[in-house]
Design an enzyme around this catalytic site. Structure first.
Site, PDB file in Angstrom:
ATOM      1  N   LYS A  50       0.845  -1.206   0.000  1.00 25.75           N
ATOM      2  CA  LYS A  50       0.000   0.000   0.000  1.00 25.75           C
ATOM      3  C   LYS A  50       0.879   1.256   0.000  1.00 25.75           C
ATOM      4  O   LYS A  50       0.628   2.209  -0.734  1.00 25.75           O
ATOM      5  CB  LYS A  50      -0.925   0.005   1.233  1.00 25.75           C
ATOM      6  CG  LYS A  50      -2.062  -1.009   1.143  1.00 25.75           C
ATOM      7  CD  LYS A  50      -2.855  -1.115   2.445  1.00 25.75           C
ATOM      8  CE  LYS A  50      -3.864  -2.257   2.347  1.00 25.75           C
ATOM      9  NZ  LYS A  50      -4.676  -2.448   3.556  1.00 25.75           N
ATOM     10  N   GLN A  94      -4.866  -1.673   9.884  1.00 26.10           N
ATOM     11  CA  GLN A  94      -4.727  -2.937   9.171  1.00 26.10           C
ATOM     12  C   GLN A  94      -5.297  -4.084  10.014  1.00 26.10           C
ATOM     13  O   GLN A  94      -5.005  -4.193  11.205  1.00 26.10           O
ATOM     14  CB  GLN A  94      -3.238  -3.183   8.832  1.00 26.10           C
ATOM     15  CG  GLN A  94      -2.984  -4.379   7.933  1.00 26.10           C
ATOM     16  CD  GLN A  94      -3.576  -4.230   6.532  1.00 26.10           C
ATOM     17  OE1 GLN A  94      -3.724  -3.131   6.011  1.00 26.10           O
ATOM     18  NE2 GLN A  94      -3.930  -5.349   5.918  1.00 26.10           N
ATOM     19  N   ASP A 117     -11.183   2.883   4.423  1.00 29.70           N
ATOM     20  CA  ASP A 117     -11.468   1.450   4.282  1.00 29.70           C
ATOM     21  C   ASP A 117     -12.971   1.189   4.126  1.00 29.70           C
ATOM     22  O   ASP A 117     -13.372   0.080   3.776  1.00 29.70           O
ATOM     23  CB  ASP A 117     -10.985   0.684   5.528  1.00 29.70           C
ATOM     24  CG  ASP A 117      -9.653  -0.019   5.304  1.00 29.70           C
ATOM     25  OD1 ASP A 117      -9.362  -0.388   4.156  1.00 29.70           O
ATOM     26  OD2 ASP A 117      -8.921  -0.201   6.299  1.00 29.70           O
TER      27      ASP A 117
HETATM   28  N1  GUN Z   1      -6.866  -6.835   5.986  1.00 29.30           N
HETATM   29  C1  GUN Z   1      -7.161  -7.498   4.849  1.00 29.30           C
HETATM   30  N2  GUN Z   1      -7.735  -6.662   3.941  1.00 29.30           N
HETATM   31  C2  GUN Z   1      -7.799  -5.457   4.537  1.00 29.30           C
HETATM   32  C3  GUN Z   1      -8.295  -4.192   4.112  1.00 29.30           C
HETATM   33  O1  GUN Z   1      -8.804  -3.999   3.000  1.00 29.30           O
HETATM   34  N3  GUN Z   1      -8.165  -3.178   5.015  1.00 29.30           N
HETATM   35  C4  GUN Z   1      -7.629  -3.359   6.252  1.00 29.30           C
HETATM   36  N4  GUN Z   1      -7.577  -2.324   7.071  1.00 29.30           N
HETATM   37  N5  GUN Z   1      -7.174  -4.521   6.678  1.00 29.30           N
HETATM   38  C5  GUN Z   1      -7.259  -5.566   5.827  1.00 29.30           C
END
Ligand code: GUN
Length: 280
Positions: A50, A94, A117
């Protein structure tokens, strides 16, 4: 029939190129703050990807690393600070979080207009009400874009989603319902999933079981979207057995190179949207 490959890498690249141009024309740099708790290997990789993708299009990122044993109140206090900081446009925590933390309380603390998110109940609730949320979760948003490249009119389509997660299955079901699909969400307790997928125009596999979906599971000409990222025999494979279904399906996303790159592109898209929303 040989399935058309739905190339998420190419689509994500074109989205990132557009975002880069838009960001370059802004008076300030949008900022995404990422909270990472503990040392989960998969989360480390996702977060690294990311940050790299954000850097590449000119978005600023701040990574807040917290130890595995962090207390709930300290994490909540970090969220409060990020909510209050006008430089911070987007906040993500996350997932998964260590078991001693209350994920819902933490997500609910994020200001919905910084919740890039799309996990906050204000955003998921607006989506349920078929009202435009501030943000939609990145993976389902990416899946919708991929499906629409091969099936622009979704009205009346039968869709089966394998997996009822908060991050993918549930919001995706709502997005598809809002586009007039007939949606079945299946999960670990569903009896005979195969009987359902055999009737589906579109199957989305998001359950984390390597190569679960086989040729006998699908009907001729089905569209297949594979959200799975599994390790099998030293390589990455999806929840759909690509080689088994490729002569029967009309279109399929590869793993890697399908949903994964789109998830990141949609997070970047949401971060730019957050900046624009906060500078209206
Ligand atoms: N863990 C797996 N996919 C995601 C996501 O799209 N966002 C976040 N914050 N954690 C994740």
């Amino acid at each position: 029939m040989t399935a058309k490959l739905i190339d998420g890498k190419v689509l994500a690249q074109s989205i990132r190129d557009k975002l880069r141009q838009e960001i370059a024309s802004l008076p300030a740099v949008p900022q995404l703050d990422i909270v990472l708790v503990g040392n989960d290997d998969a989360s480390e990789i996702y977060v690294r990807n990311k940050i790299k993708a954000a850097d590449n299009i000119g978005l600023k990122t701040n990574l807040h690393r917290l130890p595995e044993e962090v207390e709930q109140r300290d994490l909540l206090s970090l969220i409060d600070n990020l909510n209050a900081d006008p430089q911070v446009n987007g906040i993500i925590v996350q997932l998964p979080l260590p078991e001693h933390l209350d994920m819902h309380q933490i997500i609910n603390r994020i200001n919905p207009i910084k919740d890039v998110d799309g996990f906050h109940p204000v955003n998921t609730g607006m989506l349920q009400n078929d009202e435009k949320p501030y943000f939609i979760a990145a993976t389902p948003l990416g899946v919708m874009r991929l499906i629409q490249t091969v099936c622009p009119d979704l009205s009346g389509k039968n869709v089966v989603i394998i997996g009822a997660s908060l991050i993918v299955g549930r919001p995706l079901a709502t997005l598809l319902l809002n586009k007039e699909c007939t949606v079945t969400i299946t999960h670990i307790h569903t009896k005979n999933i195969k009987e359902l997928t055999q009737k589906a125009d579109i199957v989305v596999a998001a359950c984390g079981v390597a190569n679960l979906v086989q040729e006998q599971w699908i009907k001729d000409g089905a569209i297949l979207i594979d959200v799975g990222i599994n390790r099998c025999e030293g390589k990455i494979c999806g929840d759909i057995d690509f080689d088994s279904v490729k002569e029967k399906a009309a279109a399929i996303t590869p793993v890697p190179g399908g949903v994964g790159p789109m998830t990141i592109a949609m997070l970047l898209h949401n971060t730019l949207e957050a900046y624009l929303l906060q500078h209206k």
